[in-house]
Structures are given as C-alpha cells and as structure tokens.
Write an enzyme that holds these catalytic residues in place. Structure first.
Site, PDB file in Angstrom:
ATOM      1  N   ASN A   1     -39.361  19.008   3.750  1.00  0.00           N
ATOM      2  CA  ASN A   1     -38.294  19.984   3.572  1.00  0.00           C
ATOM      3  C   ASN A   1     -38.596  20.824   2.348  1.00  0.00           C
ATOM      4  O   ASN A   1     -38.866  20.288   1.272  1.00  0.00           O
ATOM      5  CB  ASN A   1     -36.936  19.291   3.421  1.00  0.00           C
ATOM      6  CG  ASN A   1     -35.796  20.289   3.333  1.00  0.00           C
ATOM      7  OD1 ASN A   1     -35.616  20.956   2.321  1.00  0.00           O
ATOM      8  ND2 ASN A   1     -35.009  20.377   4.392  1.00  0.00           N
TER       9      ASN A   1
ATOM     10  N   THR B   1     -35.838  21.981   8.297  1.00  0.00           N
ATOM     11  CA  THR B   1     -34.820  22.766   7.601  1.00  0.00           C
ATOM     12  C   THR B   1     -33.460  22.149   7.887  1.00  0.00           C
ATOM     13  O   THR B   1     -33.155  21.799   9.042  1.00  0.00           O
ATOM     14  CB  THR B   1     -34.849  24.250   8.013  1.00  0.00           C
ATOM     15  OG1 THR B   1     -33.829  24.960   7.294  1.00  0.00           O
ATOM     16  CG2 THR B   1     -34.678  24.455   9.499  1.00  0.00           C
ATOM     17  N   GLU B   2     -32.659  21.979   6.840  1.00  0.00           N
ATOM     18  CA  GLU B   2     -31.477  21.127   6.958  1.00  0.00           C
ATOM     19  C   GLU B   2     -30.379  21.702   7.845  1.00  0.00           C
ATOM     20  O   GLU B   2     -29.452  20.992   8.221  1.00  0.00           O
ATOM     21  CB  GLU B   2     -30.897  20.785   5.576  1.00  0.00           C
ATOM     22  CG  GLU B   2     -30.499  21.957   4.738  1.00  0.00           C
ATOM     23  CD  GLU B   2     -31.558  22.306   3.699  1.00  0.00           C
ATOM     24  OE1 GLU B   2     -31.191  22.703   2.584  1.00  0.00           O
ATOM     25  OE2 GLU B   2     -32.757  22.206   4.014  1.00  0.00           O
ATOM     26  N   ASN B   3     -30.469  22.979   8.203  1.00  0.00           N
ATOM     27  CA  ASN B   3     -29.475  23.520   9.122  1.00  0.00           C
ATOM     28  C   ASN B   3     -29.808  23.239  10.577  1.00  0.00           C
ATOM     29  O   ASN B   3     -29.106  23.698  11.471  1.00  0.00           O
ATOM     30  CB  ASN B   3     -29.282  25.022   8.898  1.00  0.00           C
ATOM     31  CG  ASN B   3     -30.573  25.807   9.030  1.00  0.00           C
ATOM     32  OD1 ASN B   3     -31.555  25.515   8.360  1.00  0.00           O
ATOM     33  ND2 ASN B   3     -30.579  26.816   9.877  1.00  0.00           N
TER      34      ASN B   3
ATOM     35  N   SER C   1     -29.129  16.355  11.299  1.00  0.00           N
ATOM     36  CA  SER C   1     -30.155  16.736  10.333  1.00  0.00           C
ATOM     37  C   SER C   1     -30.032  15.927   9.052  1.00  0.00           C
ATOM     38  O   SER C   1     -31.027  15.425   8.513  1.00  0.00           O
ATOM     39  CB  SER C   1     -30.044  18.230  10.022  1.00  0.00           C
ATOM     40  OG  SER C   1     -31.069  18.639   9.151  1.00  0.00           O
TER      41      SER C   1
END
Length: 448
Positions: free
Chosen positions: A259, A282-284, A324
């Site tokens: 990340n 990607t955390e979204n 996520s």
C-alpha cells in the site's frame, strides 16, 4: 419477486427529516449519490448528522449541504480535502467526530450486522482512542468502537434490477455496500435499472432485501469533481523525492501486497513495472493498481486513495472499504509506505495532524500503520524551518505506537534492529556529520 419502487431524487429527499442520521456512500466523488444529495440541498431539512468518509468537494454532493448549513455534525475520516469543511469546523458551525477510515467502515458494517461493536488495534495509544474503552487481548491493546446505524442511507450503485439487487462498478463499492445494510431506509441511486433476471446472481453485490427505493440518475464528468480527469491530478517530482522513492522500491519484493500512501510514496507506483510482480493495494477497494491513464477519468477508470484515476492490471480485483481494511488489520498487506511528520526513537509515528490546523484528516493511516506487516516512512529529514523530523519523542499527535520499521529521508536510512534507532545508510554525497546535525534523536550507527 418483489418490485422496489422507483422514485425521483426529489421524492427521495422528501423522506429525510430534520435531525436524521444520514449515511452517504462514496469515496471523494466516486460512488457518490450526488443527485440525491443535490435534491436534498433544495429542501429546508437541517440539523443532519452526516456519516461519510468525507463531505464531498465544495459545492458538490454533501458539500452543498455543508454550504447551506444543513449539517449539524459530521462523522467521518477525512474532511481536510474540503476547505469549507475545515472552515466550518474551526468556526464551530459543525461538530466533527473523526474515526480512522477502517474503523468507520467496520462500525457501519457492525451496525448493519446487528453487532454491539468491535475491538480494533487501530488507534490504540493515540488521541483518537481517548474516551474509548481499551482492553488487552492477547497482550495487545485494542480499542472498542461502537456500531453506526442511520435513519436513511443514500448510496450509489452502477446497476439495479427492479427487485433492488445492486451491482457496483470498480472502486465505487467503497462505503456503499456496508451502508446499504445499516439504515432504516435505504435509497439507491443507480446509473441503470434493468428487469428482474437481467443481472447474473453471481455478480450481485447487495441483495435487494436491503434496498427500499431506487432512483435512476446518470453520472456526468461534472459530478465527479477532481476525479473527472487525470489532468486534475499532479505529482510533485524533484530529484530528492525521487531518490527516496527509488530507495523505498528496493525494499519491495515480488509477490508482496503493498500500500502506497499519498505524497512521496505515490512516486513509487511510477517506478514499478509488471515484471517486478509487486501487487499494489489501495484502501478504497482495489488490488492490482496499475499506472495512471494517459487521459480520461473516473467515468472510465478506478481511482486510488488519492482520488486519482488509475488503471487495473491483469488479475486486479475490487472490493468494498470494510473488506479492504479487514485485509489491512488482518496482516494481509505486506508493506505500507507512507509519509511522516515525525518519527521517534521508539518507532512511534506522527503523520496525520499538522500544527495549527484542525484534526480533520486521519484517513486510513492509523489502520495501515498498525496493520501492515512492515511500515516504511518516506519523508524529508527536516521541516521547512530546519527543525528535525527524527526526534527523541514525537510531540505531534501519534498515528501509531512502535510501528515503524524503516525511515527513508533524502539524507539517510534508519531502522530499528534490536529495538534501537539505528543509522543504516547514508544517501550518496551525504556525510555523517550532516545527518548528526539535522537529527535530534539519539541513534546508533551500523553503516555498511
């Protein structure tokens, strides 16, 4: 099979009452129910508790409600991208409750699942844990986060059938999937409504039992704000920042899930080639992030955590924000690379609160810092005024306690072998005396 009523944005807005808790999907302006929010902005409804990752951009989505003074309290993760939200918080026009992004997503999922809350290691030992119950589980501190439910949820999906089954597109799942489960009244704004049976049951993300009303509304580039075009994004590239990104890349290995935070870490993405076998997260809600497209925007591409359009590499996958952050907290992200404001002798990190500015933008940093198996910090060695960033003890609000594994600056590389801050490398052309002069923390030397 039931048929979910189809209504207009104005009819949907009329169902929201003064003082309601309103859950609003979206990450930035992607997956954002902008037509529902704009219709609500035309009503006299006020004193809303607005629950979302952010309130949208100025004049767009929830940004209109904010501008109208319809929001009494905002519960979310990252409000600093909207200057009007910052001003409203500073003036006391709105109350703000800040949650780490993963805790926000999981709190909504818990609310939808009928749970009484959950314990998370995220934020333990930080300002955001104050006033919350903390207990040791397996010798590690965990913070209690209570569930979040709403009176009404405004969500956005790509397609719906007449039974209310929903399909999301690319990174537009974000908070929408959990919010669809966590409100008394769920209204889904969708790009297209198709007949029952037109959707493959294997492809449905949200079953129709959660959805009360459907609104068909077409998205336009104007609705996507800064994510509408890659031309709206820019990266600050200079030789020193690029040097840090190149050195951080050396720490990444084939097959690792990585990340990259905003700022200097985003430069690493441009250095990664498919042959390296590094899987960007990607955390979204995406694994397999590719380089930015040459043109186009979020109408055609997913977006990353910086709300910048990106491409998807072969083998990529999409998921919602709750899943996520479950990846992150569960140790399934091998490496997180993020920026820093301060790192200290005890491997503590401070990177979310800027001096003199309101505490409005934690985002996913706390989750990543405590959840990734390895944490690399890339930052300039000193502040613009020359004061050190590698310090004996962090004086800024902490992001994570004892989490940092490696610090890379334009001058040197530090690590924590045996739990001690240790100078491992000097950058080309840098002297030991220069590093000593610009580092207030005590460190030992293990130069190669």
């Amino acid at each position: 099979m039931k048929r979910v009523p189809r209504i207009t944005p104005q009819e949907a807005a009329s169902m929201v009452k003064d003082g309601d808790i309103l859950l609003v999907g979206g990450f930035g302006m992607t997956g954002n129910p902008v037509h529902l929010l704009h219709a609500l902005a035309e009503t006299p409804v006020k004193n809303l508790v607005y629950v979302a990752n952010n309130v949208g951009e100025p004049g767009l989505g929830g940004g209109r409600l904010l501008r109208n003074g319809q929001i009494r309290k905002a519960i979310g993760s990252y409000f600093t991208s909207n200057p009007e939200a910052v001003q409203a918080a500073q003036s006391g026009a709105i109350e703000v409750e800040l949650l780490p992004q993963g805790s926000l997503a999981e709190a909504i999922r818990a609310g939808g699942a009928g749970l009484g809350g959950f314990y998370t290691p995220t934020a333990a030992g930080t300002l955001l844990a104050q006033g919350r119950e903390t207990r040791l589980i397996g010798g590690k501190p965990y913070v209690l986060v209570e569930p979040i439910r709403g009176n009404v949820a405004f969500i956005r999906a790509w397609k719906a059938d007449e039974a209310g089954n929903l399909v999301y597109r690319m990174t537009e799942q974000n908070f929408n999937k959990a919010m669809a489960t966590a409100a008394d009244l769920v209204i889904a704004e969708v790009e297209q409504i198709v007949p029952v049976g037109a959707l493959d049951p294997d492809q449905i993300h949200t079953p129709g039992c959660y959805v009360d009303y459907l609104v068909e509304a077409k998205m336009t580039p104007e609705d996507l704000g800064s994510s509408a075009s890659i031309e709206n994004s820019s990266k600050k590239v200079d030789p020193l920042r690029l040097r840090m990104a190149q050195r951080a890349l050396q720490e990444l290995k084939p097959g690792q899930v990585v990340n990259l935070g905003i700022g200097i870490p985003t430069l690493i993405a441009d250095l990664i080639t498919p042959e390296m076998g590094i899987i960007l997260h990607t955390e979204n809600g995406m694994l397999g992030v590719g380089p930015a497209p040459e043109e186009g925007g979020a109408m055609d591409y997913p977006v990353n955590a910086g709300k910048i359009p990106v491409t998807a590499l072969p083998g990529a996958s999409y998921f919602d924000s709750a899943d996520s952050f479950a990846m992150i907290r569960g140790g399934h992200v091998d490496v997180a690379v993020m920026g820093g404001l301060q790192v200290d002798e005890r491997a503590n990190l401070a990177n979310w609160a800027v001096p003199g500015k309101p505490l409005l933008g934690v985002g996913g940093a706390m989750d990543l810092a405590s959840g990734a198996q390895k944490l690399i910090i890339t930052m300039t060695h000193t502040n613009p005024d020359g004061s050190p960033k590698i310090v004996p003890e962090c004086t800024l609000p902490l992001t994570a306690v004892g989490a940092v594994d490696l610090v890379i600056t334009e001058l040197a590389v530090f690590g924590y072998p045996d739990g001690r801050l240790t100078l491992l490398e000097l950058m080309p052309g840098v002297t030991l005396e220069e590093v000593r002069a610009k580092t207030s923390a005590h460190f030992v030397e293990a130069l190669q």
